[in-house]
Structure formats: structure tokens, C-alpha cells
Scaffold this motif. Structure first.
Motif, mmCIF file in Angstrom:
data_model
loop_
_atom_site.group_PDB
_atom_site.id
_atom_site.type_symbol
_atom_site.label_atom_id
_atom_site.label_comp_id
_atom_site.label_asym_id
_atom_site.label_seq_id
_atom_site.Cartn_x
_atom_site.Cartn_y
_atom_site.Cartn_z
ATOM 1 N N VAL A 63 44.484 71.346 48.764
ATOM 2 C CA VAL A 63 43.356 71.245 49.706
ATOM 3 C C VAL A 63 42.091 71.862 49.125
ATOM 4 C CG1 VAL A 63 42.485 71.891 51.995
ATOM 5 C CG2 VAL A 63 44.888 71.255 51.701
ATOM 6 N N GLN A 64 41.019 71.104 49.168
ATOM 7 C CA GLN A 64 39.661 71.578 48.881
ATOM 8 C C GLN A 64 38.768 70.992 49.957
ATOM 9 O OE1 GLN A 64 36.776 73.482 47.814
ATOM 10 N NE2 GLN A 64 38.078 73.516 45.978
ATOM 11 N N MET A 65 38.141 71.861 50.792
ATOM 12 C CA MET A 65 37.396 71.275 51.903
ATOM 13 C C MET A 65 36.298 72.183 52.433
ATOM 14 S SD MET A 65 39.856 71.657 55.279
ATOM 15 C CE MET A 65 39.656 73.147 56.287
ATOM 16 N N THR A 66 35.183 71.565 52.747
ATOM 17 C CA THR A 66 34.292 72.038 53.798
ATOM 18 C C THR A 66 34.235 70.908 54.821
ATOM 19 O OG1 THR A 66 32.242 71.206 52.769
ATOM 20 C CG2 THR A 66 32.941 73.459 52.211
ATOM 21 N N VAL A 67 34.366 71.255 56.081
ATOM 22 C CA VAL A 67 34.487 70.276 57.163
ATOM 23 C C VAL A 67 33.541 70.650 58.288
ATOM 24 C CG1 VAL A 67 36.013 69.557 59.060
ATOM 25 C CG2 VAL A 67 36.843 69.467 56.703
ATOM 26 N N ALA A 68 32.954 69.642 58.918
ATOM 27 C CA ALA A 68 32.231 69.817 60.173
ATOM 28 C C ALA A 68 32.797 68.849 61.195
ATOM 29 C CB ALA A 68 30.746 69.559 59.994
ATOM 30 N N THR A 69 32.929 69.317 62.429
ATOM 31 C CA THR A 69 33.372 68.449 63.518
ATOM 32 C C THR A 69 32.682 68.879 64.802
ATOM 33 O OG1 THR A 69 35.321 67.456 64.580
ATOM 34 C CG2 THR A 69 35.424 69.822 64.118
ATOM 35 N N SER A 70 32.487 67.943 65.715
ATOM 36 C CA SER A 70 31.784 68.249 66.963
ATOM 37 C C SER A 70 32.241 67.332 68.073
ATOM 38 C CB SER A 70 30.270 68.095 66.782
ATOM 39 O OG SER A 70 29.584 68.348 67.999
ATOM 40 N N ASP A 71 32.170 67.875 69.305
ATOM 41 C CA ASP A 71 32.424 67.080 70.507
ATOM 42 C C ASP A 71 31.131 66.710 71.221
ATOM 43 O OD1 ASP A 71 31.612 69.517 71.544
ATOM 44 O OD2 ASP A 71 33.418 69.850 72.740
ATOM 45 N N GLY A 72 29.991 67.008 70.608
ATOM 46 C CA GLY A 72 28.694 66.723 71.205
ATOM 47 C C GLY A 72 28.070 67.899 71.897
ATOM 48 N N THR A 73 28.827 68.955 72.136
ATOM 49 C CA THR A 73 28.309 70.174 72.751
ATOM 50 C C THR A 73 28.417 71.355 71.788
ATOM 51 O OG1 THR A 73 28.943 69.427 74.956
ATOM 52 C CG2 THR A 73 28.525 71.777 74.685
ATOM 53 N N ARG A 74 29.605 71.520 71.255
ATOM 54 C CA ARG A 74 29.832 72.562 70.255
ATOM 55 C C ARG A 74 30.137 71.939 68.900
ATOM 56 N NH1 ARG A 74 34.140 76.806 72.364
ATOM 57 N NH2 ARG A 74 35.230 74.922 73.096
ATOM 58 N N MET A 75 30.003 72.740 67.869
ATOM 59 C CA MET A 75 30.261 72.284 66.520
ATOM 60 C C MET A 75 31.106 73.335 65.808
ATOM 61 S SD MET A 75 27.417 70.912 63.870
ATOM 62 C CE MET A 75 26.373 72.353 64.135
#
Length: 282
Positions: A184-196
Motif C-alpha cells: 500500500v502507498q496512498m494519500t486519499v481524500a473522500t467526502s460525503d458533501g459535508t465533511r471530508m
């Protein structure tokens, strides 16, 4: 690898962050300073939340971002309080639109910089772990999208840190079973539209770069002459693969093996540790 940014705060035109800064994402698509590759021309994408719709809009292209006239046109007219932007350098999977980030499922966005090592060897074992109800929604062939659907399988919509920890734990276990000790090598961003949520982790603990912006109130005091800082709300925050400029004190490195939560009120940073399958809640 890739370069990406996420923005949350006062509604702004997308091109304010994608095109205008001195070392903008478009500049990074041609001349990245901190990435494995200097050029990130294997596609691009933007995802944004706007208005009353909970599902984000998505625009992706398989050519280089620097020459795409539609991206320039749209980003100069679209206003959003929360958006993702990504320029891609393929790690081996096909250059096609369905492999461009961000990825979307319902009201969730996801994007990734990094790689699952020896992905071709691990792909089948990982794919069978995706929930059957989700599997048909996978459109592309990247490790990044499969990571997203594994995280969804493990409860991303309810508890993102736990879901991503379980996803990484699974990838590492399957990697070891197939003779890949550091998958594993990762930087990840995810959001539900309110929080990130943002994540920085690698199995070798030598993760790709990730930075977050200094609080706007501090930047206003440091640089009273910079007009965008005066207009930005206190909630405004940027997270980037590499800084968009060279202003001293404007950027802070996300700690190794950590995750952050960007939300109304106080943001948070916590240690991140993978959760091996069957180990209980994190």
C-alpha cells in the motif's frame, strides 16, 4: 503517481484553485516538484458539490488537463464550497475516462495518489471481497477505484476511518499472502458533501507528500495584503499533494500514518493504523 487537491470553505470558482495559484494543479500536471513523475498527463477529473443536490457533479477527461479547453471553460463558471480536482499519472492501468479520478458513489467522492504494488497479481483476490451489491457499480480497472469500493464494503458511509483502516488491512494481508510485503502507498481524500476525510499512509511508512493549509485567520495576519485571504471564511481549508505556492507558513505537512477530518467547527488529525481482517473495530 498523481497530484490532487481538495477545497472546502467559502463558495468559489473552481479555477481559483485549479488554474490561478503560482504552482497550480495545472502547473503540477506539467511540472510536479514532489511527485514520483514530473508530468501527470494521463487524464484528469473534478468533482464538486453545489446547490441543493446531495450527489456531486463529475467531469473527467482522458487527455492532459493542461490542454483541455472544456476544463478551463467550466472551471471559470462553476462555483462550489467543496470540490476535488485530480491530475493522473497512470501506474499501469489503462488511460481511459472511467479510470480518471475522482470516483463517485451516491453522495460520496473518492480520489487517491499512490499504488497497490503488484496490483495485477492481487486484483482478483481483492475484487472478490467487494460486496456483491456494489460490485456492478465498478466502472474502471484501477487499484484506486477498487480501494474505494472495498472501503464502501467495509462501511465508509457510516465510519470512514474504520472503513479505510479495514480496507488497508485487507490489502496488506492479501499482499503478504501473495509475496508482496509492502503493497500500500496512498494519500486519499473522500467526502460525503459535508465533511471530508484525508489519509496519508504507506506500508513502508514512506508515504507520498500531503499538505494542508494554515488557518485563514493566521494567514490574514501574516499576509494582510493578499485579497483572497481577506474574503475567505474561517472554515476555508485546502489539502494538496504539493503546495500551490511558496508563501512561508501557508502549508503544513500531514503527518505520516495519519488521517484528518475537515468539518464545520474544529478540524481533527489522528493517527492511522490499518485494521487486519477479523481484528475487531478500530
Amino acid at each position: 503517481m498523481c497530484r490532487w487537491l481538495v477545497y472546502s470553505g467559502s463558495p468559489i470558482l473552481l479555477d481559483t484553485m485549479i488554474y490561478r495559484p503560482p504552482h497550480s494543479l495545472i502547473e503540477q500536471s506539467m511540472h510536479a516538484r514532489l511527485g514520483v513523475e514530473t508530468t501527470n498527463g494521463d487524464g484528469f477529473g473534478v468533482g464538486w458539490y453545489a446547490g441543493s443536490k446531495t450527489e456531486p457533479a463529475l467531469f473527467r477527461g482522458l487527455g492532459p488537463a493542461w490542454s483541455n479547453r472544456n476544463l478551463r471553460e467550466l472551471s471559470g463558471h462553476i462555483v462550489s464550497p467543496l470540490f476535488f480536482a485530480h491530475v493522473r499519472a497512470s501506474t499501469g492501468t489503462a488511460v481511459q475516462e472511467t479510470n480518471c479520478h475522482p470516483f463517485r458513489h451516491g453522495n460520496w467522492l473518492w480520489m487517491h495518489n499512490g499504488v497497490i504494488e503488484e496490483f495485477a497479481r492481487l486484483r482478483r483476490a481483492l475484487a472478490v471481497e467487494v460486496a456483491p451489491a456494489l460490485f456492478a457499480d465498478i466502472e474502471g480497472s484501477t487499484d484506486s477505484e477498487l480501494m474505494f469500493f472495498l472501503a464502501l464494503t467495509f462501511g465508509l458511509t457510516d465510519d470512514p476511518p474504520s472503513a479505510v483502516a479495514r480496507m488497508v488491512g485487507l490489502v496488506e494481508q492479501i499482499g503478504r499472502e501473495h509475496g508482496v510485503p509492502a503493497p500500500v502507498q496512498m494519500t486519499v481524500a473522500t467526502s460525503d458533501g459535508t465533511r471530508m476525510w484525508i489519509f496519508r499512509y504507506s506500508s513502508e511508512h514512506r508515504s507520498r507528500t500531503l499538505f494542508y493549509s494554515t488557518e485563514i485567520s493566521t494567514l490574514r495576519k501574516m499576509y494582510p495584503e493578499i485579497e483572497p485571504f481577506r474574503r475567505a471564511s474561517p472554515e476555508t481549508k485546502l489539502v494538496v499533494s504539493e503546495p500551490l505556492g511558496d508563501l512561508a507558513g501557508a502549508w503544513n505537512e500531514v503527518p505520516e500514518s495519519s488521517y484528518g477530518v475537515i468539518q464545520p467547527g474544529e478540524d481533527e488529525i489522528h493517527p492511522f493504523q490499518p485494521q487486519p481482517p477479523g481484528s475487531g473495530s478500530s
